[in-house]
Enzyme design. Structure first.
Site, PDB file in Angstrom:
ATOM      1  CE  LYS A  53      53.137  19.736 -36.600  1.00  0.00           C
ATOM      2  NZ  LYS A  53      52.552  20.511 -35.488  1.00  0.00           N
ATOM      3  CG  HIS A  84      47.601  19.219 -30.810  1.00  0.00           C
ATOM      4  ND1 HIS A  84      46.422  18.701 -31.308  1.00  0.00           N
ATOM      5  CD2 HIS A  84      47.956  20.222 -31.653  1.00  0.00           C
ATOM      6  CE1 HIS A  84      46.094  19.370 -32.413  1.00  0.00           C
ATOM      7  NE2 HIS A  84      47.004  20.287 -32.638  1.00  0.00           N
ATOM      8  CG  ASP A  97      50.999  14.105 -30.639  1.00  0.00           C
ATOM      9  OD1 ASP A  97      51.543  14.118 -31.764  1.00  0.00           O
ATOM     10  OD2 ASP A  97      50.197  14.980 -30.264  1.00  0.00           O
ATOM     11  CB  CYS A 154      45.170  22.614 -31.207  1.00  0.00           C
ATOM     12  SG  CYS A 154      44.507  23.256 -32.723  1.00  0.00           S
ATOM     13  CD  GLN A 193      56.164  21.133 -33.949  1.00  0.00           C
ATOM     14  OE1 GLN A 193      55.057  21.265 -34.469  1.00  0.00           O
ATOM     15  NE2 GLN A 193      57.252  21.637 -34.503  1.00  0.00           N
TER      16      GLN A 193
END
Ligand code: PMP
Length: 403
Positions: free
Chosen positions: A220, A117, A194, A358, A197
């Site tokens: 999220k 991302h 990261d 993104c 998600q």
């Protein structure tokens, strides 16, 4: 898992017209989270870490309890490994600007993957440009999975940072986080994960992944917007410069100098997003009640159903591996631009995202400019998938017949 019962917990899902399939953009909020935020503003609205009066101390306790809750959610050693931020983007920028800028030098290398991302890409690009370091990309294989053999060659003693997304927000693939972490550490590099998600999708365990830093967002994972987390080991956080100075983060201030509070409070200057933290705590309670293992399994199976049905149509291209790894299905309808398709779906109250999500380098690598992305969560059901499938068929008949 009783999805129909679960759906009743989400006020917005009571709108029966809507098929909300854009959960990778943001998740919907259960009543528990909305109520916790309301309750905070109605009864608990006192600033934290300042006042001696009882309600303010109670609010401080509630705020700090969420820090422990977050630590438990990701199996961190201690609550002090958790810093509250605005979200993944802020967390990753902090690591890049306040850690990597100081520790990455000319000739060093930063390794990311092509699945990143922009939030886990542009900050590293900036560090590489500013410090004369090289940015290298781990590629993907034809099925969208990370190319591990390439990773083994790319991560070397020159590598200072390996920054990797745990779950791709475009393909839904789960990257081999544990293996890449080992490679990074064997080569003396810092490992940044990261988990934006991943946090809503899979059980997170820093004891298994061994990141030095890990970032995720509340919104999220059923929580409010504007709140996120930066996890760091004490070893890593001690090497990080303080991003901001001001109130709430100091011990003593004279006219010439100041001393700061210990980690993590020295990283949280100013009045924090207290309501956001409280809401995030309620979101974690809700997720724990269902169980991340259950959530992972349910979303993967539902996405498999959707992808299999879409693949039956020869005009549809589904990206990523045949066997789904999480709740995301990116696809295109041949001869139809993703934005036009999303507009058609919108007319039927089916909400998916169209674009590069993104992650422009990844979408280009898939050989396209834009995809449609259905991102499913545990409150989605087969009926919503069927509505999408039949609308895709309709579009194909209207727009693509004969192609
Ligand atoms: N990384 C990934 C993999 C994401 O999916 C997202 C959110 N779409 C982000 C980073 C950025 O998160 P936020 O916008 O909440 O800062």
């Amino acid at each position: 898992m009783n999805v129909e019962r679960i759906r009743k917990d989400f006020p917005i899902l009571q709108n029966r017209w809507m098929a909300y399939l854009d959960n990778a953009a943001t998740s919907q909020k259960p009543r528990l989270v909305i109520d916790a935020i309301n309750h905070f503003y109605q009864y608990q609205n006192f600033n934290v870490h300042r006042s001696v009066y009882t309600p303010a101390q109670q609010t401080t306790d509630a705020y700090e309890n969420v820090r422990q809750k977050v630590a438990d959610f990701i199996h961190a050693d201690r609550a002090q490994d958790i810093i509250f931020t605005r979200g993944t983007t802020e967390s990753l920028n902090m690591v890049a600007s306040d850690f990597a800028m100081q520790h990455v030098h000319h000739g060093d290398e930063i390794v990311v993957s092509i699945t990143e991302h922009h939030s886990n890409l542009l900050p590293w690009m900036r560090v590489a440009k500013a410090n004369g370091a090289k940015l290298k990309y781990i590629p993907i294989l034809d099925d969208g999975c990370l190319d591990l053999d390439a990773a083994k060659k790319l991560i070397t003693s020159k590598t200072k940072i390996v920054a990797l997304t745990a779950v791709s927000n475009v393909l839904g693939t789960i990257n081999p986080i544990e293996i890449i972490g080992k490679l990074a550490h064997q080569n003396g590099a810092m490992y940044v994960v990261d988990a934006a998600q991943a946090a809503p999708s899979i059980p997170l365990d820093v004891q298994k992944f061994h990141p030095d830093f890990m970032a995720f967002s509340g919104h999220k994972m059923l929580g409010p917007t504007g709140i996120g987390v930066l996890y760091g080991t004490q070893h890593a956080l001690k090497q990080m410069q303080l991003p901001e100075l001001g109130g709430e983060m100091i011990e003593d201030v004279s006219t010439t100098d100041f001393s700061t509070k210990p980690i993590p409070w020295c990283f949280e200057a100013g009045t924090p997003n207290i309501a956001g933290v409280i809401g995030l705590g309620a979101a974690i309670d809700y997720l724990n009640q269902i169980g991340m293992d259950q959530i992972e399994k349910y979303c993967r199976n539902l996405a498999q159903y959707l992808a299999d049905q879409l693949r039956k149509d020869k005009h549809v291209i589904v990206y990523g591996p045949k066997r789904r790894q999480s709740g995301i299905v990116s696809f295109n309808i041949r001869g139809l631009h993703a934005h036009d398709a999303a507009t058609f779906l919108d007319l039927q109250h089916i909400y998916v995202r169209a674009g590069h999500h993104c992650a422009e380098p990844l979408v280009h690598c898939l050989g396209t400019e834009a995809t449609l992305r259905a991102s499913l969560y545990f409150y989605n059901n087969r009926n919503e998938c069927d509505r999408l499938i039949s609308s895709v068929k309709k579009m194909e008949m209207f727009f693509c017949h004969g192609h």
